[in-house]
Design a protein around this motif. Structure first.
Motif, PDB file in Angstrom:
ATOM      1  N   CYS A 213      -1.734  22.901  -1.737  1.00 20.51           N
ATOM      2  CA  CYS A 213      -2.136  21.729  -2.409  1.00 20.51           C
ATOM      3  C   CYS A 213      -2.582  21.785  -3.746  1.00 20.51           C
ATOM      4  N   PRO A 214      -2.726  21.012  -4.551  1.00 17.82           N
ATOM      5  CA  PRO A 214      -3.667  20.837  -5.356  1.00 17.82           C
ATOM      6  C   PRO A 214      -4.950  19.599  -4.871  1.00 17.82           C
ATOM      7  N   THR A 215      -5.425  19.952  -5.316  1.00 18.11           N
ATOM      8  CA  THR A 215      -6.985  18.274  -5.510  1.00 18.11           C
ATOM      9  C   THR A 215      -6.626  17.167  -5.770  1.00 18.11           C
ATOM     10  N   SER A 216      -7.132  16.130  -5.706  1.00 18.40           N
ATOM     11  CA  SER A 216      -6.304  15.646  -6.252  1.00 18.40           C
ATOM     12  C   SER A 216      -7.289  14.123  -6.265  1.00 18.40           C
ATOM     13  N   ASP A 217      -7.256  13.329  -7.298  1.00 18.62           N
ATOM     14  CA  ASP A 217      -7.765  11.165  -6.818  1.00 18.62           C
ATOM     15  C   ASP A 217      -6.565  10.490  -6.770  1.00 18.62           C
ATOM     16  N   GLY A 218      -6.742   9.403  -6.566  1.00 19.92           N
ATOM     17  CA  GLY A 218      -5.859   9.149  -5.556  1.00 19.92           C
ATOM     18  C   GLY A 218      -6.208   8.269  -4.054  1.00 19.92           C
ATOM     19  N   ALA A 219      -6.160   6.765  -3.581  1.00 18.67           N
ATOM     20  CA  ALA A 219      -5.927   5.589  -2.834  1.00 18.67           C
ATOM     21  C   ALA A 219      -4.604   5.550  -2.253  1.00 18.67           C
ATOM     22  N   ALA A 220      -4.597   4.926  -0.884  1.00 16.75           N
ATOM     23  CA  ALA A 220      -3.766   4.254   0.024  1.00 16.75           C
ATOM     24  C   ALA A 220      -4.364   3.246   0.764  1.00 16.75           C
ATOM     25  N   ALA A 221      -4.144   2.704   1.224  1.00 18.09           N
ATOM     26  CA  ALA A 221      -4.045   1.754   1.800  1.00 18.09           C
ATOM     27  C   ALA A 221      -2.925   0.947   3.172  1.00 18.09           C
ATOM     28  N   ALA A 222      -3.520   0.321   4.104  1.00 13.54           N
ATOM     29  CA  ALA A 222      -2.868  -0.278   5.033  1.00 13.54           C
ATOM     30  C   ALA A 222      -2.700  -1.068   5.612  1.00 13.54           C
ATOM     31  N   VAL A 223      -2.111  -2.467   6.495  1.00  8.64           N
ATOM     32  CA  VAL A 223      -2.386  -3.305   6.941  1.00  8.64           C
ATOM     33  C   VAL A 223      -1.964  -3.942   8.053  1.00  8.64           C
ATOM     34  N   VAL A 224      -2.717  -4.415   9.353  1.00  6.00           N
ATOM     35  CA  VAL A 224      -2.488  -3.730  10.769  1.00  6.00           C
ATOM     36  C   VAL A 224      -2.380  -4.530  11.509  1.00  6.00           C
ATOM     37  N   VAL A 225      -1.091  -5.459  12.061  1.00  2.08           N
ATOM     38  CA  VAL A 225      -1.654  -6.871  12.258  1.00  2.08           C
ATOM     39  C   VAL A 225      -1.132  -6.053  13.750  1.00  2.08           C
ATOM     40  N   SER A 226      -1.751  -7.589  14.621  1.00  2.00           N
ATOM     41  CA  SER A 226      -0.876  -7.395  15.867  1.00  2.00           C
ATOM     42  C   SER A 226      -0.345  -7.946  16.173  1.00  2.00           C
ATOM     43  N   GLU A 227       0.941  -8.117  17.586  1.00  2.87           N
ATOM     44  CA  GLU A 227       2.014  -9.050  17.996  1.00  2.87           C
ATOM     45  C   GLU A 227       1.194 -10.641  17.448  1.00  2.87           C
ATOM     46  N   ARG A 228       0.308 -10.842  17.830  1.00  2.00           N
ATOM     47  CA  ARG A 228      -0.377 -12.095  17.448  1.00  2.00           C
ATOM     48  C   ARG A 228      -0.870 -13.134  17.104  1.00  2.00           C
ATOM     49  N   PHE A 229      -0.275 -12.202  15.929  1.00  2.00           N
ATOM     50  CA  PHE A 229      -0.659 -12.568  14.170  1.00  2.00           C
ATOM     51  C   PHE A 229       0.272 -13.111  14.151  1.00  2.00           C
ATOM     52  N   LEU A 230       0.957 -12.135  14.154  1.00  2.00           N
ATOM     53  CA  LEU A 230       2.861 -12.406  13.987  1.00  2.00           C
ATOM     54  C   LEU A 230       3.358 -13.758  14.338  1.00  2.00           C
ATOM     55  N   ARG A 231       3.079 -13.478  15.598  1.00  2.00           N
ATOM     56  CA  ARG A 231       3.701 -15.550  15.752  1.00  2.00           C
ATOM     57  C   ARG A 231       3.173 -16.168  14.858  1.00  2.00           C
ATOM     58  N   MET A 232       1.943 -15.881  14.741  1.00  2.00           N
ATOM     59  CA  MET A 232       0.814 -17.234  13.853  1.00  2.00           C
ATOM     60  C   MET A 232       1.777 -16.802  12.010  1.00  2.00           C
ATOM     61  N   ARG A 233       2.288 -15.664  12.167  1.00  2.00           N
ATOM     62  CA  ARG A 233       2.549 -15.571  10.376  1.00  2.00           C
ATOM     63  C   ARG A 233       4.133 -14.849  11.307  1.00  2.00           C
ATOM     64  N   PRO A 234       4.879 -15.794  11.347  1.00  2.00           N
ATOM     65  CA  PRO A 234       6.475 -15.001  11.042  1.00  2.00           C
ATOM     66  C   PRO A 234       6.976 -14.375   9.904  1.00  2.00           C
ATOM     67  N   ASP A 235       6.342 -15.035   8.969  1.00  2.00           N
ATOM     68  CA  ASP A 235       6.985 -14.755   7.301  1.00  2.00           C
ATOM     69  C   ASP A 235       7.087 -13.412   7.277  1.00  2.00           C
ATOM     70  N   LEU A 236       6.277 -12.953   8.684  1.00  2.00           N
ATOM     71  CA  LEU A 236       5.852 -11.238   8.128  1.00  2.00           C
ATOM     72  C   LEU A 236       6.524 -10.049   9.213  1.00  2.00           C
TER      73      LEU A 236
END
Length: 357
Positions: A213-236
């Motif tokens: 593999c080459p060396t490289s510049d970059g970034a990544a992200a993930a949003v992690v939530v609970s079951e309780r959060f999904l109950r509050m945000r059913p649209d997700l």
């Protein structure tokens, strides 16, 4: 408590120094904004953050996320070499699974240098010195990057034990380069023939340049939530992907039993796992094996049905960066896209035993 990923974000990965104004705060901002937008959330929804990187001063995580707001949340910087991104995601998962938080950000970035990785601190003990000493005791030390020697020697041992051929390692790189041509985030999107891969410069036999593999510049992200959060945000709910299991381990005494394969973390392929993927032979050592009458037969020769045992969701690592910063995190967007049927023209097979990130 169940844990879900509801948003992912990722930058393009660039050759170090190629892209102007691409310092780590800019990378982090781009990836985090993308993840929050994907989740239809705002930064104030985030209750804590784990930020992974290896090359940088202390508290780069705070510098990165303060651009989005100074909300007072705990921001923990994570440095765990090739497991850095995995560790950030693991810690985010643990906080949610343990009901300590309902919405956690896992972020990884790296601003690297061109060329092979080297030691930065020569006035103190190197954490890899025990691994190197064990390798040197059995194999000696040759010219070339030390990490390539560790994995190259593991490949040699695998060839000796199981009859694996250099062509098997080259076939994995060939597969990966083909997939990277379809991934717009890849640093390199060139296709290479098997012959080109096999004849490229030898780094440490059996590894050639196009298997590293080459060396490289970059970034990544993930949003992690609970079951309780999904109950509050059913649209997700519809877009949420559950993390069924995640684990983090360190070395065992068997790591230093004289086996080159054990030095790079080999275990029998008996479960789903994420691999480093910095050198193509890892796919065979860790994943591309199937037990047959006490032996191990590389399944790279099997063809499409190999996905029954191992899957690389993007097959991009040869054309992506050396994944110091964010191993799970730069792959999370691709895994998420696969699970939600948002990605095409890459390796999307049903995997029973393993998925290689």
């Amino acid at each position: 408590m169940k844990v879900y990923v509801v948003g992912i974000g990722m930058t393009n990965f660039e050759k170090p120094g190629r892209r102007e104004d691409f310092d780590y705060p800019a990378m982090a901002l781009e990836a985090t904004r993308s993840a929050l937008a994907d989740a239809n959330l705002v930064y104030s929804d985030v209750e804590r953050a784990f930020v992974g990187y290896c090359y940088g001063e202390s508290c780069c995580g705070q510098k990165s996320l303060y651009q989005l707001g100074m909300t007072g949340i705990p921001i923990v910087n994570v440095n765990n070499n090739c497991a850095t991104g995995s560790s950030a995601l693991y810690l985010a998962h643990e906080m949610v699974a343990g009901s300590r938080s309902d919405c956690v950000l896992a972020l990884g970035f790296e601003k690297m240098e061109r060329g092979s990785l080297g030691s930065k601190w020569d006035d103190r003990a190197n954490p890899a010195e025990d691994l190197i000493a064990s390798m040197v005791e059995k194999y000696g030390f040759e010219s070339g990057p030390p990490t390539a020697q560790l994995f190259g020697n593991a490949g040699r041992e695998h060839m000796s034990k199981y009859g694996t051929k250099p062509s098997h390692f080259a076939k994995i790189a060939h597969k990966n380069h083909l997939h990277s041509a379809n991934n717009p985030r890849s640093q390199f999107r060139d296709e290479y023939s098997l012959e080109q891969i096999e004849s490229s410069k030898c780094i440490h036999d059996p590894l050639t340049k196009l298997q590293c593999c080459p060396t490289s510049d970059g970034a990544a992200a993930a949003v992690v939530v609970s079951e309780r959060f999904l109950r509050m945000r059913p649209d997700l709910r519809e877009a949420a992907v559950e993390i069924m299991s995640i684990a983090l381990t360190t070395d065992l005494p068997s790591t230093f039993n004289g086996s080159a394969m054990n030095l790079v973390g080999y275990e029998p392929p008996d479960s789903t796992r994420k691999i480093n993927g910095s050198f193509r032979l890892e796919y065979i050592i860790f994943l591309s094996l199937t037990p047959t009458e006490g032996c191990f037969v590389p399944i790279v020769d099997v063809g499409r049905n190999a996905a029954k045992y191992a899957q690389g969701t993007t097959g991009f690592v040869n054309s992506f960066p050396f994944p110091i910063l964010k191993l799970s995190l730069f792959c999370e967007p691709n895994v998420m896209k696969e699970q939600s049927a948002k990605i095409a023209d890459v390796q999307l097979y049903s995997s029973q035993c393993a998925r290689s990130f």
